[in-house]
Design an enzyme around this catalytic site. Structure first.
Site, short mmCIF file in Angstrom:
data_model
loop_
_atom_site.label_atom_id
_atom_site.label_comp_id
_atom_site.label_asym_id
_atom_site.label_seq_id
_atom_site.Cartn_x
_atom_site.Cartn_y
_atom_site.Cartn_z
N ARG A 95 0.83 -1.21 0.00
CA ARG A 95 0.00 0.00 0.00
C ARG A 95 0.86 1.26 0.00
NH1 ARG A 95 -4.19 -1.73 4.69
NH2 ARG A 95 -5.24 -3.44 3.63
N ARG A 129 -3.38 6.59 1.46
CA ARG A 129 -3.96 7.71 2.20
C ARG A 129 -2.97 8.46 3.10
NH1 ARG A 129 -8.89 5.19 5.24
NH2 ARG A 129 -7.55 3.34 5.20
N ARG A 142 -7.22 12.06 -5.11
CA ARG A 142 -8.55 11.55 -4.78
C ARG A 142 -9.59 12.65 -4.62
NH1 ARG A 142 -10.14 7.23 -1.87
NH2 ARG A 142 -12.13 8.26 -2.20
N ASP A 169 -6.92 -2.33 -7.20
CA ASP A 169 -7.52 -2.97 -6.04
C ASP A 169 -7.74 -4.44 -6.35
OD1 ASP A 169 -8.93 -2.29 -3.29
OD2 ASP A 169 -10.19 -3.76 -4.33
N TYR A 229 -14.78 -12.05 0.06
CA TYR A 229 -15.50 -10.80 -0.20
C TYR A 229 -16.82 -11.06 -0.91
CZ TYR A 229 -11.56 -7.84 1.17
OH TYR A 229 -10.57 -7.19 1.88
#
Length: 358
Positions: A42, A46, A55, A91, A168
């Site tokens: 990652r 963020r 974003r 992703d 998921y």
């Protein structure tokens, strides 16, 4: 050879863009390196204000699906941290959406599927997508990223492994106990196996598309396989990971496997056949060295929370890990899981500097 001409295999290897910094690729091949290569799971995310700026006027999924933006996100840690390998910004659930499930991302809940897979009929309704038609934006992002990297470092592609994708699809969202997918495992294993088979075919096609687009290696994220005991891992996760690795073995790119909570599964993970095993922070690296044979790479395993402490504490942890892995060919420095949003960019930069100056 399974009927694949040598000329095609050779051509695929020729398509791979050459790189100046090949420490990561050498480590993947189990070769000696002057120092461990480093990248961060990652690593574009963020914790970076520059990522937040990307974003600001778009959604996460649109960022993934817009090649120019995805390439910009991919390059952020290359330019800001100086890491030794890039990973394409995307992703793991992109191929699942392509199979026909509506995918929603929210800032608070993360990814969710409003219509999860719960029955055999639900599984049979899923398609095996044409990767270029449904996920060609990933291939375009790979090509654009390589163009901007301009041969400095390699580029990793990735996918979720079938079991993690199935969690998921069945749970419908991130789960704490994986009760729904395990309920299917115990009550209707045939349906779960059918779902895993369809996910496997999708992942193989998806990764082959990434190889053709120019990735230098690929990582399989079987993040939630750590929720399984070894017996169930060998039945519901390992065989499908092996199928992917075997199908991609002719493509000429190294492979890495990551499982969160992998301590009990390490002996079985080796059987998947990937070139590198990536481990989390819960496992002792000296133990990993004893379990994973020479010639196979090891990646990991700094606790992501260590980047939230002091610089001295981080330095101590990095030096400990480097000492534990000293002399081991094929070692790649990484976190034991994704970097946390609270992490400061300066600490990430310091981490990279510590490893690269080792």
């Amino acid at each position: 050879m399974n009927g694949i001409p040598i000329s095609i295999k050779t051509e695929r290897k020729k398509m791979r863009p050459s790189v100046k910094n090949d420490l990561f690729l050498k480590a993947c091949r189990g070769e000696a390196t002057s120092r461990p290569p480093i990248w961060i799971m990652r690593q574009a995310g963020r914790y970076m204000p520059e990522y937040q700026a990307l974003r600001k006027n778009t959604t996460f999924l649109n960022l993934c699906k817009t090649p120019d933006l995805a390439a910009s996100a991919t390059l952020l840690p290359v330019d800001m941290l100086g890491i030794d390998v890039a990973i394409i910004f995307s992703d793991i659930l992109v191929p699942v959406e392509a199979m026909g499930l509506e995918l929603i991302f929210s800032e608070k809940k993360g990814p969710s599927f409003p219509s999860p897979v719960r029955t055999r009929k639900d599984v049979e309704a899923l398609c095996t997508p044409d990767p270029l038609e449904k996920t060609g934006f990933v291939a375009q992002a790979i090509k654009e990223s390589n163009r901007r990297i301009d041969g400095r470092i390699p580029l990793i592609g990735f996918s979720g492994s079938p079991f993690t994708l199935a969690t998921y699809m069945v749970e419908g969202e991130i789960s704490k106990d994986f009760s729904r997918v395990k309920k299917m495992m115990f009550q209707d294993p045939d349906t779960l196996h059918l779902l895993l088979e369809r996910a496997t075919k999708t992942v193989i096609d998806y990764l082959k598309m990434q190889v053709d687009a120019g990735i230098h290696a690929y990582q399989l994220f079987d993040t939630w396989a750590g929720s399984l005991n070894p017996v169930h891992y060998r039945e519901f996760a390992l065989p499908y990971t092996k199928k992917i690795v075997e199908a991609l073995s002719r493509e000429g790119v190294p492979s890495l496997l990551y499982v969160n909570g992998s301590c009990a599964l390490l002996p079985d993970m080796i059987q998947a056949g990937t070139d590198v095993i990536s481990v989390d922070w819960r496992v002792s690296l000296p133990m990993v060295r004893n379990i994973i044979p020479e010639g196979k790479g090891i990646q990991g395993n700094l606790d992501p929370v260590s980047l939230l402490g002091t610089s001295e504490a981080l330095k101590k942890e990095v030096h400990r890990i480097l000492a534990e892995m000293k002399g081991r060919k094929g070692y790649i420095f990484n976190l034991g899981h994704g970097i946390l949003p609270e992490t400061s960019v300066s600490m990430a930069q310091y981490l990279v500097k510590l490893v690269q100056e080792s």
